[in-house]
Write a protein that holds these residues in place. Structure first.
Motif, PDB file in Angstrom:
ATOM      1  N   VAL A  21       0.847  -1.195   0.000  1.00 32.43           N
ATOM      2  CA  VAL A  21       0.000   0.000   0.000  1.00 32.43           C
ATOM      3  C   VAL A  21       0.879   1.240   0.000  1.00 32.43           C
ATOM      4  CG1 VAL A  21      -1.789   1.263   1.256  1.00 32.43           C
ATOM      5  CG2 VAL A  21      -1.773  -1.216   1.305  1.00 32.43           C
ATOM      6  N   CYS A  22       0.559   2.186  -0.882  1.00 37.48           N
ATOM      7  CA  CYS A  22       1.296   3.450  -0.951  1.00 37.48           C
ATOM      8  C   CYS A  22       0.940   4.310   0.256  1.00 37.48           C
ATOM      9  CB  CYS A  22       0.955   4.181  -2.247  1.00 37.48           C
ATOM     10  SG  CYS A  22       1.763   5.796  -2.375  1.00 37.48           S
ATOM     11  N   LYS A  27      -2.958   3.785  -2.832  1.00 35.98           N
ATOM     12  CA  LYS A  27      -3.184   2.752  -3.841  1.00 35.98           C
ATOM     13  C   LYS A  27      -2.582   1.435  -3.356  1.00 35.98           C
ATOM     14  CE  LYS A  27      -2.709   1.787  -8.709  1.00 35.98           C
ATOM     15  NZ  LYS A  27      -2.483   2.388 -10.013  1.00 35.98           N
ATOM     16  N   ALA A  28      -3.362   0.363  -3.462  1.00 36.74           N
ATOM     17  CA  ALA A  28      -2.912  -0.948  -2.982  1.00 36.74           C
ATOM     18  C   ALA A  28      -2.751  -1.912  -4.144  1.00 36.74           C
ATOM     19  CB  ALA A  28      -3.904  -1.505  -1.979  1.00 36.74           C
ATOM     20  N   ARG A  29      -1.814  -2.822  -3.964  1.00 37.04           N
ATOM     21  CA  ARG A  29      -1.630  -3.911  -4.920  1.00 37.04           C
ATOM     22  C   ARG A  29      -1.191  -5.139  -4.138  1.00 37.04           C
ATOM     23  NH1 ARG A  29       3.446  -0.999  -5.846  1.00 37.04           N
ATOM     24  NH2 ARG A  29       5.201  -2.457  -5.826  1.00 37.04           N
ATOM     25  N   TYR A  30      -1.359  -6.296  -4.749  1.00 32.54           N
ATOM     26  CA  TYR A  30      -0.971  -7.553  -4.129  1.00 32.54           C
ATOM     27  C   TYR A  30       0.055  -8.238  -5.015  1.00 32.54           C
ATOM     28  CZ  TYR A  30      -4.975  -6.813  -1.137  1.00 32.54           C
ATOM     29  OH  TYR A  30      -5.853  -6.278  -0.238  1.00 32.54           O
ATOM     30  N   CYS A  56       5.404   3.178  -5.157  1.00 31.73           N
ATOM     31  CA  CYS A  56       4.018   3.100  -5.613  1.00 31.73           C
ATOM     32  C   CYS A  56       3.988   2.723  -7.093  1.00 31.73           C
ATOM     33  CB  CYS A  56       3.323   4.441  -5.385  1.00 31.73           C
ATOM     34  SG  CYS A  56       1.600   4.457  -5.905  1.00 31.73           S
ATOM     35  N   ALA A  57       3.002   1.924  -7.468  1.00 33.84           N
ATOM     36  CA  ALA A  57       2.866   1.487  -8.860  1.00 33.84           C
ATOM     37  C   ALA A  57       2.363   2.605  -9.767  1.00 33.84           C
ATOM     38  CB  ALA A  57       1.919   0.296  -8.936  1.00 33.84           C
ATOM     39  N   THR A  64       6.485   6.107  -1.141  1.00 30.57           N
ATOM     40  CA  THR A  64       6.950   4.945  -0.392  1.00 30.57           C
ATOM     41  C   THR A  64       5.767   4.049  -0.057  1.00 30.57           C
ATOM     42  OG1 THR A  64       6.773   6.117   1.713  1.00 30.57           O
ATOM     43  CG2 THR A  64       8.911   6.188   0.588  1.00 30.57           C
ATOM     44  N   VAL A  65       6.044   2.789   0.232  1.00 29.90           N
ATOM     45  CA  VAL A  65       4.981   1.816   0.458  1.00 29.90           C
ATOM     46  C   VAL A  65       5.101   1.150   1.825  1.00 29.90           C
ATOM     47  CG1 VAL A  65       4.715   1.322  -2.000  1.00 29.90           C
ATOM     48  CG2 VAL A  65       6.246  -0.082  -0.628  1.00 29.90           C
TER      49      VAL A  65
END
Length: 83
Positions: A21-22, A27-30, A56-57, A64-65
Motif C-alpha cells: 500500500v502506498c 493505492k494498494a496492490r498484491y 508506488c505502482a 513509499t509503500v
C-alpha cells in the motif's frame, strides 16, 4: 525489532501474498513472494529492505509503500494491548 526486520523475503512460501500500500496516495496492490524474488536486488533482502526499495505502482505518485502479510483474505495489522 519487527517481523519485517527478522524475516527474509526468501523465507516466505513462494505463493505467500503480500499487500503493498502506498503511504502517499493509498493505492494498494498484491504481489506474491515469488514475483518479488524475481527481482535480483530482493533475492537476499529482508522484508523491511524490500519495503524501502519498492515504490508506488502509480507512475505519477512513486511514493513509499507499506508491506503487510495477507492471511485467508484478511490483512494482518498490529493489535496493541492485551487480547
Amino acid at each position: 525489532m519487527s517481523w519485517k526486520a527478522d524475516l527474509k523475503l526468501a523465507d516466505l512460501p513462494p505463493g505467500e501474498r503480500l499487500e503493498i500500500v502506498c503511504r502517499a496516495c493509498g493505492k494498494a496492490r498484491y504481489e506474491t513472494a515469488r514475483e518479488l524474488l524475481s527481482c535480483d536486488e530482493f533475492s537476499q533482502a529482508y522484508i523491511d529492505e524490500v519495503e524501502r526499495g519498492l515504490r508506488c505502482a502509480d507512475r505519477f505518485c512513486r511514493g513509499t509503500v507499506r508491506i503487510a502479510q495477507v492471511h485467508d483474505g484478511k490483512t494482518d495489522g498490529f493489535v496493541g494491548g492485551l487480547a
